[in-house]
Design a protein around this motif. Structure first.
Motif, PDB file in Angstrom:
ATOM      1  N   PRO A 376      -9.411 -10.817 -71.081  1.00 27.71           N
ATOM      2  CA  PRO A 376      -9.603 -11.419 -69.766  1.00 27.71           C
ATOM      3  C   PRO A 376     -11.031 -11.892 -69.541  1.00 27.71           C
ATOM      4  O   PRO A 376     -11.277 -12.761 -68.705  1.00 27.71           O
ATOM      5  CB  PRO A 376      -9.247 -10.285 -68.795  1.00 27.71           C
ATOM      6  N   GLY A 377     -11.980 -11.331 -70.289  1.00 21.15           N
ATOM      7  CA  GLY A 377     -13.387 -11.637 -70.014  1.00 21.15           C
ATOM      8  C   GLY A 377     -13.850 -12.968 -70.597  1.00 21.15           C
ATOM      9  O   GLY A 377     -15.028 -13.316 -70.488  1.00 21.15           O
ATOM     10  N   ALA A 378     -12.957 -13.733 -71.246  1.00 21.04           N
ATOM     11  CA  ALA A 378     -13.415 -14.952 -71.908  1.00 21.04           C
ATOM     12  C   ALA A 378     -13.889 -15.990 -70.886  1.00 21.04           C
ATOM     13  O   ALA A 378     -13.371 -16.080 -69.782  1.00 21.04           O
ATOM     14  CB  ALA A 378     -12.289 -15.537 -72.755  1.00 21.04           C
ATOM     15  N   GLU A 379     -14.890 -16.749 -71.308  1.00 23.10           N
ATOM     16  CA  GLU A 379     -15.480 -17.792 -70.473  1.00 23.10           C
ATOM     17  C   GLU A 379     -14.868 -19.106 -70.986  1.00 23.10           C
ATOM     18  O   GLU A 379     -14.941 -19.380 -72.176  1.00 23.10           O
ATOM     19  CB  GLU A 379     -16.966 -17.702 -70.776  1.00 23.10           C
ATOM     20  N   PHE A 380     -14.215 -19.873 -70.094  1.00 22.32           N
ATOM     21  CA  PHE A 380     -13.490 -21.061 -70.563  1.00 22.32           C
ATOM     22  C   PHE A 380     -14.321 -22.324 -70.513  1.00 22.32           C
ATOM     23  O   PHE A 380     -15.191 -22.475 -69.652  1.00 22.32           O
ATOM     24  CB  PHE A 380     -12.200 -21.246 -69.766  1.00 22.32           C
ATOM     25  N   GLY A 381     -14.040 -23.205 -71.447  1.00 21.20           N
ATOM     26  CA  GLY A 381     -14.737 -24.489 -71.470  1.00 21.20           C
ATOM     27  C   GLY A 381     -14.042 -25.400 -72.465  1.00 21.20           C
ATOM     28  O   GLY A 381     -13.042 -25.021 -73.084  1.00 21.20           O
ATOM     29  N   ASP A 382     -14.602 -26.594 -72.623  1.00 18.04           N
ATOM     30  CA  ASP A 382     -14.065 -27.548 -73.584  1.00 18.04           C
ATOM     31  C   ASP A 382     -14.848 -27.350 -74.884  1.00 18.04           C
ATOM     32  O   ASP A 382     -15.980 -27.799 -74.995  1.00 18.04           O
ATOM     33  CB  ASP A 382     -14.256 -28.966 -73.019  1.00 18.04           C
ATOM     34  N   PHE A 383     -14.258 -26.656 -75.828  1.00 21.50           N
ATOM     35  CA  PHE A 383     -14.979 -26.304 -77.054  1.00 21.50           C
ATOM     36  C   PHE A 383     -14.352 -26.870 -78.313  1.00 21.50           C
ATOM     37  O   PHE A 383     -14.792 -26.582 -79.410  1.00 21.50           O
ATOM     38  CB  PHE A 383     -15.070 -24.778 -77.213  1.00 21.50           C
TER      39      PHE A 383
END
Ligand code: ATP
Ligand code: MG
Length: 576
Positions: A376-383
């Motif tokens: 749950p702790g993941a930081e989302f982005g366009d990777f």
């Protein structure tokens, strides 16, 4: 030009070290020779093509109001220390010392030197805007010089720098340069695409690259045929998948995957498709932080996007020892669940359920992983890297296509990246001191010549666009020893030259077959053949290099028809 006394050492065989058409053909056509890795001699015909490109660039830059200058190739280290690039630029920068032990570099680009000029000479907003450009030899100690002129170590560049009082004025110039570049490449006979490109770690700024499409290109660009969106794949945006109603989460389960490390191996072993996998890659970054980047198993990480997200100058895959230390498992078994580093997850993984990943344990994977429950702790982005077939990020119905491209130029809105650290300021209308706003605009002159050959050649040789061909016309008498052929050739040579046509007269006593092969290899746009039989009938054989079939032209009409053809071809290039 007379063939016999011009240095045109053509070769029948491809040079053994050449992989791409432009490298092979420019060497075979006797236009360039390698002196050391990535360092070339330009022979007469090669140099003429280079000068043609320069001429077009110069004309269009001048027309746009830019002013030509010439900065030194040898640049003092102090300026580079001021901007901070002396340390950051790395091994591409060729550094050396003079007899007094002062440090210098051979300029790979000239932001520092030109900013120094402007800070000393510009005082007030009344002195702005300015657009200064030069055409100069650059040196970059490229890690992998290759493909002949495409990636040399020493090469010719047109570099321009513009200086403005306001952001708006710099944006206006940026658009003017984009338009100027479109004209330049069109006039060079090149189909070039303007694509969005990386601005580096400085956010909010704009940059575009100009690419010539060619299979041999080192870059991949994506394009949406519906709306025209084009970008370098490294930073092309992706659209997160519209979340399908994922199946309700099942239990998380550890399964044995002996010796299976890659997504491919585990997916074959478990019989699950790659898009059910969470690929976990550990990266070291500037500042030695280690982060884990998560992308779906069928996707690839874009290091450019990662770098920009983190605001760092570089990222690099962590070495095996680091991976083992952080995951507690051998390489190939990393997974996000329970991993104690910063997790950067691509948006395609948001809310994903029933996924597979490494279990941070030798020979084991998790199945049934739910993002919200298990990492749950993941930081989302366009990777992730965009790919052919992806939905277009800008329009509802488009799908991206991918093409290979050669970057022949770029334009970059710099803002105050150099003017602030180097204190290049001016006084505005209210008498306040402010940093100048800058743009920078490059064109690889010698790379453009190579790109032109990549785009215009066939199995027999180069097919030069008329505007940048080393000469316009190849005048080919089949038998130089025949007095009437020689006389007619000499007369045409004089008359055509007098009418402003650049002629290469093949005055060699070679077999006709050799002359024809060389003419095809050199690739001048128009060939006129004079043979004993056609001469008797009072005609010459006219063949455009790009056309399959020759036609006959009465000798008396040759000069006016060539002049008309030439005017037409040069004119057409201006309008595309
Ligand atoms: P690349 O990504 O290909 O290394 P770059 O981003 O380093 O290019 P710039 O520093 O912007 O390129 O240089 C401006 C132009 O100079 C490029 O668009 C390209 O046409 C040309 N150029 C750059 N490096 C080389 C090289 N090694 N050989 C020939 N031309 C080059
Ligand atoms: Mg480079």
């Amino acid at each position: 030009m007379r063939y016999r006394n011009t240095l045109i050492p053509t070769l029948r065989e491809d040079p053994s070290d050449a992989e791409v058409a432009s490298h092979k053909l420019l060497v075979r056509a006797g236009m360039i020779r390698q002196v050391a890795r990535g360092i070339y001699d330009f022979l007469p015909l090669g140099l003429r093509a280079v000068r043609k490109v320069e001429g077009i660039v110069r004309e269009e830059m001048n027309r746009a109001g830019a002013q030509e200058i010439l900065l030194p190739a040898v640049c003092p280290a102090e300026l580079w220390q001021e901007s901070g690039r002396w340390d950051r630029y790395g091994k591409e920068l060729l550094r050396f010392r003079d007899r007094y032990d002062r440090e210098f570099c051979f300029g790979p680009t000239h932001e520092e030197v030109v900013t120094d000029l402007v800070r000393r000479e510009v005082r007030s907003y009344r002195d702005l805007p300015l657009n200064l450009y030069q055409i100069q030899v650059k040196f970059r100690d490229e890690m992998r010089p290759r493909f002949g002129l495409m990636r040399g170590r020493e090469f010719l560049m047109k570099d321009a720098y513009s200086f403005h009082a306001t952001v708006e004025d710099c944006e206006r110039e940026y658009e003017l340069m984009a338009e100027t570049y479109r004209k330049i490449f069109r006039r060079c006979g090149l189909a070039a695409w303007q694509v969005e490109s990386d601005t580096g770690a400085i956010g909010g700024l704009r940059a575009h690259e100009f690419h010539v499409l060619a299979e041999s290109g080192e870059d991949t660009i994506v394009h949406c045929p519906s709306c025209g969106y084009s970008a370098n794949v490294e930073l092309a945006e992706t659209r997160p998948p519209t979340t399908e109603s994922a199946p309700p989460g099942g239990p998380k389960e550890k399964v044995a995957t002996p010796g299976r490390r890659t997504v491919e191996e585990v997916s074959a072993f478990l019989g699950l498709p790659a898009d059910r996998f969470v690929k976990t890659l550990l990266y070291r970054t500037e500042g030695e932080e280690v982060v884990a980047v998560l992308v779906r198993g069928d996707h690839e990480v874009s290091e450019t996007k990662l770098k920009n997200h983190l605001g760092v100058a570089w990222v690099a895959l962590a070495d095996d020892a680091t991976v083992e230390r952080i995951t507690g498992a051998p390489v190939g078994f990393a997974g996000p669940s329970g991993l104690r580093v910063r997790l950067l997850a691509d948006r395609a993984l948001r809310g994903a359920r029933g996924m597979v990943s490494g279990a941070n344990e030798a020979d084991a994977h998790w199945v049934g992983l739910d993002q919200e429950r298990d990492f749950p702790g993941a930081e989302f982005g366009d990777f992730r890297r965009a790919e052919a077939g992806d939905p277009c990020p800008r329009c509802p119905e488009g799908r991206l296509e991918a093409h290979r491209g050669i970057e022949v130029g770029n334009i970059f809105f710099l803002g105050t990246k150099y003017s602030e650290p180097m204190r290049a300021t001016f006084l505005d209308a209210e008498g306040r001191s402010r940093p100048v706003v800058m743009g920078t605009y490059g064109i690889g002159i010698t790379r453009t010549v190579a790109a032109a050959v990549e785009q215009h050649h066939d199995e027999k040789g180069i097919v030069w666009p008329p505007t940048i061909a080393p000469a316009h016309l190849h005048l080919l008498p089949t038998h130089w020893s025949s007095p009437p052929l020689r006389e007619t050739s000499e007369r045409l040579y004089r008359e055509l030259g007098g009418a402003g046509v650049e002629v290469l007269l093949d005055d060699r006593e070679e077999r006709p077959g050799v002359k024809f092969a060389d003419a095809d290899l050199l690739g001048l746009p128009l060939r006129l053949v004079l043979g004993p039989k056609s001469l008797e009938r009072g005609v010459a054989e006219w063949k455009e290099r790009a056309e399959a079939q020759p036609v006959e032209v009465p000798l008396g009409e040759v000069v006016p028809r060539v002049v008309e053809w030439l005017r037409g071809s040069l004119e057409r290039s201006k309008h595309g």
